[in-house]
Design an enzyme around this catalytic site. Structure first.
Site, PDB file in Angstrom:
ATOM      1  N   GLU A 114       0.802  -1.073   0.102  1.00 27.95           N
ATOM      2  CA  GLU A 114      -0.143  -0.031  -0.157  1.00 27.95           C
ATOM      3  C   GLU A 114       0.930   1.137  -0.006  1.00 27.95           C
ATOM      4  O   GLU A 114       2.025   1.165   0.482  1.00 27.95           O
ATOM      5  CB  GLU A 114      -0.839   0.102   1.154  1.00 27.95           C
ATOM      6  CG  GLU A 114      -1.749  -1.078   1.493  1.00 27.95           C
ATOM      7  CD  GLU A 114      -2.516  -1.180   2.748  1.00 27.95           C
ATOM      8  OE1 GLU A 114      -2.141  -0.213   3.657  1.00 27.95           O
ATOM      9  OE2 GLU A 114      -3.156  -2.048   3.059  1.00 27.95           O
ATOM     10  N   ASP A 118       1.054  10.288   3.885  1.00 29.06           N
ATOM     11  CA  ASP A 118       1.651  11.409   4.807  1.00 29.06           C
ATOM     12  C   ASP A 118       0.913  12.349   5.453  1.00 29.06           C
ATOM     13  O   ASP A 118       0.716  13.416   5.081  1.00 29.06           O
ATOM     14  CB  ASP A 118       2.971  11.875   4.278  1.00 29.06           C
ATOM     15  CG  ASP A 118       3.842  12.672   5.289  1.00 29.06           C
ATOM     16  OD1 ASP A 118       3.744  12.248   6.430  1.00 29.06           O
ATOM     17  OD2 ASP A 118       4.931  13.179   4.844  1.00 29.06           O
ATOM     18  N   TYR A 223      -6.965   2.434   5.513  1.00 30.65           N
ATOM     19  CA  TYR A 223      -5.981   1.572   5.361  1.00 30.65           C
ATOM     20  C   TYR A 223      -6.096   0.022   6.298  1.00 30.65           C
ATOM     21  O   TYR A 223      -5.481  -0.726   6.333  1.00 30.65           O
ATOM     22  CB  TYR A 223      -4.542   1.713   5.326  1.00 30.65           C
ATOM     23  CG  TYR A 223      -4.461   2.714   6.520  1.00 30.65           C
ATOM     24  CD1 TYR A 223      -4.312   2.155   7.964  1.00 30.65           C
ATOM     25  CD2 TYR A 223      -3.906   3.932   6.377  1.00 30.65           C
ATOM     26  CE1 TYR A 223      -3.791   3.073   8.926  1.00 30.65           C
ATOM     27  CE2 TYR A 223      -3.317   4.861   7.528  1.00 30.65           C
ATOM     28  CZ  TYR A 223      -3.723   4.114   8.728  1.00 30.65           C
ATOM     29  OH  TYR A 223      -3.232   5.024   9.903  1.00 30.65           O
ATOM     30  N   LYS A 308      10.409   3.283   3.573  1.00 28.43           N
ATOM     31  CA  LYS A 308      10.232   4.727   3.467  1.00 28.43           C
ATOM     32  C   LYS A 308      11.081   5.254   2.170  1.00 28.43           C
ATOM     33  O   LYS A 308      12.252   5.015   2.250  1.00 28.43           O
ATOM     34  CB  LYS A 308      10.632   5.305   4.896  1.00 28.43           C
ATOM     35  CG  LYS A 308       9.559   5.061   5.910  1.00 28.43           C
ATOM     36  CD  LYS A 308       8.992   6.203   6.661  1.00 28.43           C
ATOM     37  CE  LYS A 308       9.785   7.212   7.237  1.00 28.43           C
ATOM     38  NZ  LYS A 308       8.822   7.978   8.165  1.00 28.43           N
ATOM     39  N   CYS A 402       8.421  49.564  -2.539  1.00 28.25           N
ATOM     40  CA  CYS A 402       7.661  48.671  -3.352  1.00 28.25           C
ATOM     41  C   CYS A 402       8.695  48.792  -4.456  1.00 28.25           C
ATOM     42  O   CYS A 402       8.796  49.587  -5.054  1.00 28.25           O
ATOM     43  CB  CYS A 402       6.279  49.293  -3.793  1.00 28.25           C
ATOM     44  SG  CYS A 402       5.486  48.034  -5.030  1.00 28.25           S
ATOM     45  N   CYS A 420       2.658  46.611   0.066  1.00 26.13           N
ATOM     46  CA  CYS A 420       2.595  47.891  -0.495  1.00 26.13           C
ATOM     47  C   CYS A 420       0.933  48.338  -0.556  1.00 26.13           C
ATOM     48  O   CYS A 420       0.391  47.513  -0.875  1.00 26.13           O
ATOM     49  CB  CYS A 420       2.996  47.938  -2.097  1.00 26.13           C
ATOM     50  SG  CYS A 420       2.421  49.354  -3.000  1.00 26.13           S
ATOM     51  N   CYS A 425      -0.928  50.855  -7.426  1.00 26.30           N
ATOM     52  CA  CYS A 425       0.383  50.267  -7.753  1.00 26.30           C
ATOM     53  C   CYS A 425       0.204  49.319  -9.017  1.00 26.30           C
ATOM     54  O   CYS A 425      -0.293  48.494  -9.063  1.00 26.30           O
ATOM     55  CB  CYS A 425       0.989  49.354  -6.568  1.00 26.30           C
ATOM     56  SG  CYS A 425       2.324  48.119  -6.904  1.00 26.30           S
TER      57      CYS A 425
END
Ligand code: IVH
Length: 661
Positions: A114, A118, A223, A308, A402, A420, A425
């Site tokens: 399987e 994570d 699982y 792993k 900026c 900003c 802008c």
């Protein structure tokens, strides 16, 4: 309507929606269109509001409950949730197989391979066919009861067709896409980004507000099953699938060390193709009798091993640190790297998220850094290799101004981001327009970032409404713009006028309002002008809308220039009618009902449904005399037979494409 009728109808709706949820979230299958689903859902929640006496915790509407759980009660697991012995070496997996064979003295052994997801382990307890409790792993013996939060995970069935008590164990996780989107919005809001999908999942499950958990879109894969009558694990996974649980990606039965290693290696090579985080594979001895015989050590069962994968890292040089100004004015640093190959792609950039991060890692231009793909689309810098630091390197200083408009950058209270605050802008306007024409918003093909930039630089446009005043001649005068491209851009703009209101709202780039919230808003109004006056209080009545989102919508439409822009878009011929009002009347599918069946090759069901709905059509799950077209893919079954017998016009993908091209 009598009360017996209402009760029955509520139950029918719950049953239907649960079925659709299970198909959609469990198997990725849309049995009905989003719109029909939303209608059923609204009908159910309205009925439930009118009849609180039929309230039930199993209702699909309760997935987004609002019961505030201040502390999570501690619950002892029926059987401890043990950990898994793991190794990073394929050789050790082989040795483990040999050990199993020896211990079981030559009797035949079947294994299951399987993916090792994570995320966060969770136990789901069902009694009398209903989910009654969800508990985190905790210390393995006692965990936190997080039922209200877990109920919001759509792929977890609340009701199953199995009356005996049983317990399902599995992993709750977050897809890379959801993780990146969440981080993007966190960063845009000036906050510190999350570390990785696993930590984010753990944190999400411990949130106090299930509505917020729901908005994070967690996923689940089972699982392990405690209960049932099977003699082995593989059979249990099949049973779980049958009951509607999403089950972890697994192999067929494996029966030799070679097959096991091949499975480990296949996924080691292919793991980059997955849309969710996986840190290895898990191999289990299948037979319960053999599992029992093998027993456990104090920490982990002997019949299970995890292989792993090493997280993939690479070393490269930081060539430069640049600043990017986002839609909302947040200025984020980006590391430009010497190109390096990592986890299937060539990497040239890494996110640094904010300037604190640069300071924390101590990154300087010219440094050699270690980068890792941790679930972000672009990887992140883990650490600096100090031994390789050039002697002449200088400390990096965050910008004070900026980079686009030169305004003084501010750090707002409680934010880590620099912002900003200049509404005019150019970089913010650019990012807003880039978003407006993007695929998920108005999808104006041929209006890429380079064209937008030139249009702005040449002062041909200032906002989204100006796009629709462009003519072929004006665009064709831009540098490097061929006549053909100019004509394509204008027809793409024309085409985009037909997009439904939700796409337009999404395109406006209102803070906190993503594609889903935009859809909710479009469903909520007759016309965009309703949003000019609706109160924040009323906005909060929309499912999933909190006060920050409502405020954000208010802030946007309270600005006169934004309301004016809407009216200019209306004059240009864009569709500003909500779903509550008139549906698309002049699309290619206006007034037509489609049914989709079989496996489509070029489209997902969602995509095909979307095309139909964008063109004003309806998508239905069942065939009737009212069905105008059936789009049939491979292996279509009884629905196709029914369509033929009713004389419904059946089309294939090629014909569908021709209809909507
Ligand atoms: S079986 C007796 N199967 O990995 C152990 N665990 O590192 C039963 N995990 O705590 C667990 N994918 O959260 C199993 N396919 C899978 C898994 C899996 C991920 C997690 C699980 C466990 C952790 C151990």
């Amino acid at each position: 309507m009598n009360s017996e009728f209402n009760k029955r109808h509520i139950n029918e709706l719950r049953h239907l929606i649960n079925k659709y949820d299970s198909a959609y979230y469990g198997r990725g299958e849309s049995l009905i269109s989003d719109k029909e689903y939303d209608e059923l859902y609204k009908e159910l929640s309205n009925l439930e509001q009118q009849h609180p006496e039929y309230d039930s915790p199993d209702s699909p509407t309760r997935r987004v409950g609002s019961d505030l759980t201040k502390v999570f009660p501690k619950v002892r697991h029926s059987v401890p949730m043990m950990s898994i012995d793991n190794t990073y070496s394929a050789e050790e997996v082989r040795e483990w197989v040999v050990r199993m064979e020896k211990t079981l003295s030559g009797s035949e052994i079947r294994f299951t391979g399987e993916l090792k997801l994570d995320g966060v382990a969770c136990s789901l307890v069902y009694e009398d066919g209903r989910l009654v409790r969800a508990v985190t792993r905790g210390d393995g013996v006692v965990g936190d009861e997080v039922t209200a939060n877990v109920r919001t995970i759509r792929s977890i069935p609340l009701v199953v067709d199995y009356k005996d008590p049983f317990e399902v164990r599995g992993e709750i996780y977050m897809t890379f896409k959801k993780f990146s989107a969440l981080n993007a919005s966190i960063v845009e809001n000036g906050q510190k980004p999350m570390q990785n999908p696993r930590n984010t999942t753990a944190g999400t499950l411990k949130l106090q507000d299930p509505t917020e958990v729901a908005s994070r879109n967690l996923s689940f894969s089972a699982y392990f099953l405690l209960g049932g009558e099977s003699s082995g694990h593989h059979e249990n996974l099949k049973l779980l699938e049958k009951l509607g649980f999403p089950v972890v990606v697994h192999s067929p039965v494996l029966s030799s060390g070679d097959e096991i290693i091949a499975f480990c290696k296949k996924w080691e090579a292919d793991r980059h193709t997955l849309s969710f985080p996986v840190d290895g594979v898990v191999i289990k001895v299948d037979s319960f009798e053999q599992q029992q015989f093998l027993g456990s050590t104090s920490k982990s069962p002997r019949w299970i091993i995890a292989y792993k994968y090493q997280p993939e890292k690479a070393l490269t040089e930081v060539e430069n640190i640049e600043s990017n100004v986002g839609r909302t004015g947040v200025v984020t640093p980006i590391a430009r790297l010497s190109p390096v190959f990592l986890a299937g792609t060539t990497i040239k950039n890494a996110t640094l998220h904010n300037y604190d991060e640069i300071e924390r890692l101590g990154i300087r231009v010219g440094d050699c850094v270690e980068i890792e793909k941790g679930g972000e689309i672009i990887p992140k810098v883990i650490k600096v290799d100090m031994s390789k630091r050039p002697s002449n390197s200088v400390e990096f200083k965050p910008p004070l101004q900026c980079p686009s408009c030169g305004s003084h950058l501010e750090r707002l209270e409680k934010e880590v981001a620099l912002r900003c605050l200049n509404k005019t802008c150019p970089a913010q306007i650019f990012a807003t327009l880039e978003h407006f024409v993007s695929r998920s918003a108005m999808d104006v093909r041929g209006m890429g970032p380079a064209v937008i930039k030139q249009l702005l630089d040449n002062r041909l446009i200032y906002d989204a409404a100006d796009l629709y005043t462009l003519t072929e001649e004006r665009i064709a005068n831009l540098e490097r713009m061929a006549e053909k491209s100019a004509s394509n851009a204008v027809s793409a703009l024309e085409e985009s006028k037909k997009r439904p209101l939700d796409r337009l709202i999404h395109g406006l780039g209102i803070r906190m309002i993503g594609a889903k919230a935009a859809r909710d808003l479009a469903f909520f109004v007759d016309d965009i002008s309703d949003l000019y006056t609706v109160s924040a209080e009323d906005l909060e009545k929309i499912d999933g809308f909190g006060s920050t989102m409502a405020q954000s919508v208010r802030l946007f439409f309270d600005r006169e220039e934004n309301r004016n822009m809407m009216e200019r878009l209306r004059s240009a011929g864009l569709n500003l009618k909500g779903e509550k009002g008139t549906a698309q009347k002049d699309g290619k599918a206006a007034g037509l009902t489609f049914v989709l069946t079989g496996t489509l090759e070029k489209y997902t069901r969602e995509h095909a449904s979307k095309i139909i709905m964008d063109e004003g059509g309806k998508v239905s799950s069942s065939v009737s005399k009212k069905t105008d077209y059936m789009l049939a893919g491979a292996e279509a079954g009884s629905k196709l037979d029914k369509a033929i017998s009713l004389g419904v016009k059946v089309i294939d993908e090629a014909e569908f494409e021709r209809m909507f091209s």
